[in-house]
Design a protein around this motif. Structure first.
Motif, PDB file in Angstrom:
ATOM      1  N   THR A  62      41.020  38.122  43.639  1.00 35.67           N
ATOM      2  CA  THR A  62      40.579  37.071  44.566  1.00 35.67           C
ATOM      3  C   THR A  62      41.630  36.661  45.587  1.00 35.67           C
ATOM      4  O   THR A  62      41.304  35.935  46.526  1.00 35.67           O
ATOM      5  N   GLN A  65      40.841  37.770  49.109  1.00 37.14           N
ATOM      6  CA  GLN A  65      39.672  37.039  49.603  1.00 37.14           C
ATOM      7  C   GLN A  65      40.055  35.626  50.036  1.00 37.14           C
ATOM      8  O   GLN A  65      39.582  35.135  51.067  1.00 37.14           O
ATOM      9  N   GLN A  66      40.923  34.993  49.264  1.00 40.51           N
ATOM     10  CA  GLN A  66      41.336  33.637  49.615  1.00 40.51           C
ATOM     11  C   GLN A  66      42.198  33.626  50.877  1.00 40.51           C
ATOM     12  O   GLN A  66      42.106  32.702  51.684  1.00 40.51           O
ATOM     13  N   TYR A 201      32.844  32.716  40.480  1.00 41.29           N
ATOM     14  CA  TYR A 201      33.302  31.637  41.351  1.00 41.29           C
ATOM     15  C   TYR A 201      32.763  30.275  40.934  1.00 41.29           C
ATOM     16  O   TYR A 201      33.022  29.280  41.601  1.00 41.29           O
TER      17      TYR A 201
END
Length: 327
Positions: A62, A65-66, A201
């Protein structure tokens, strides 16, 4: 074409020049000291060329993506900038423990170090998986119906407690009106497909240990509480269910605490009271996507429109109180 090649050449020379500015070979050695079901402890040791370093933990896969989501907005030009901005910074050997993590979950610890000039070295990524709960036997859940409370003004709620046996690694819990469950939209097959679907998520989807859940519920209505669990081998156990009817509104019930936000579900909207003045109230779907948000008034009140939401399970929170409801 010549102009484009010239520009590319200048950019490449600038990148090479930045790389050439790296003094020595700054790096950080590490040792994964201990990993439990909900914590990770690592010791970090920088070498003599490292002027400092930052560490930051992410759910596996992640971090990029962040960065793509928040990097430009927060002024981070590189992944290293984000690690230094969000992480914990040291300039000497240090041991750090991340707590309150989820059991049986894959994580990545990003380590960014730099030289005396502040130039970033290559990123170090440490993969770690927390230990699983449970055993290899049949994963079974027990459901207990607790207090029904609230009022017409604040909205009504139902407490449901989901208790795992010793083999449960994780479990997922919901309630649904009996009428909805018996409709063509739901049924056992659709319900099983729904609860078995992963939602990485959504921080409330996977439950570990006893789950004492407060659900939005209407008086004098039949509901079914469901729960299903996996064991340590990722094998699903049986679907547990409990049919119950909420009391009629003539039954005396307790008021919600005035020190916490109260949420009342009213058709296609939620009326909130008791929230922090000017505080944000957000509604997320079961996959963790933000669906709508608003801010409370000076008196701690707000109205959130639900007319655009499709039927399903949602979560509303003011950052302190978290409430599940079914539309």
């Amino acid at each position: 074409m010549m102009k484009r090649l010239l520009i590319i050449g200048v950019v490449l020379m600038q990148a090479l020049a930045m790389t050439a500015q790296l003094v020595g070979n700054p790096t950080v050695d590490y040792n994964v000291d201990e990993v439990g079901t909900d914590f990770i402890t690592i010791t970090f040791t920088p070498n003599a060329d490292a002027a400092g370093y930052a560490i930051c933990l992410f759910d596996a896969g992640t971090a990029e993506q962040q960065f793509a989501m928040f990097g430009a907005w927060m002024g981070f030009q590189t992944m290293g900038d984000m690690i230094k901005g969000w992480g914990i910074t040291y300039n000497e050997e240090a041991q750090y423990t991340w707590r309150n993590q989820s059991p049986g979950k894959d994580y990545e610890i990003y380590v960014q170090c730099w030289d005396v000039n502040g130039t970033d070295a290559d990123m170090i990524i440490i993969p770690v998986t927390t230990q699983k709960l449970g055993g290899e036997g049949l994963a079974e859940m027990t459901i207990e119906i607790g207090e029904f409370g609230g009022s017409e003004e604040t909205g009504y709620y139902q407490w449901v407690t989901y208790t795992p046996n010793e083999n449960v690694s994780l479990h997922r819990d919901i309630i649904i009106t009996k009428a909805a469950y018996e409709s063509e939209e739901w049924g056992e097959e659709n319900l099983l497909n729904y609860v078995k679907q992963d939602n990485p998520y959504n921080p409330y989807w996977d439950q570990y240990g006893v789950d004492e859940a407060q659900w939005n519920a209407e008086p004098n209505t039949w509901y079914i509480a469901f729960s299903i669990a996996k064991n340590a081998l990722d094998e699903w156990g049986p679907l547990a269910s409990y049919d119950f009817v909420t009391p009629s509104i003539s039954t005396s019930v307790n008021e919600l605490s005035a020190t916490r936000a109260n949420f009342r579900f009213d058709g296609n909207q939620i009326n909130a009271k008791g929230a922090k003045a000017g505080g944000e109230l957000s509604i997320y779907d079961i996959s963790g996507r933000l669906m709508t948000a608003t801010r409370a008034s000076a008196s701690g009140e707000a109205v959130l429109d639900l007319s655009g939401l499709t039927p399903g399970i949602y979560i509303i929170t003011d950052g302190v109180t978290t409430f599940k409801f079914i539309k």
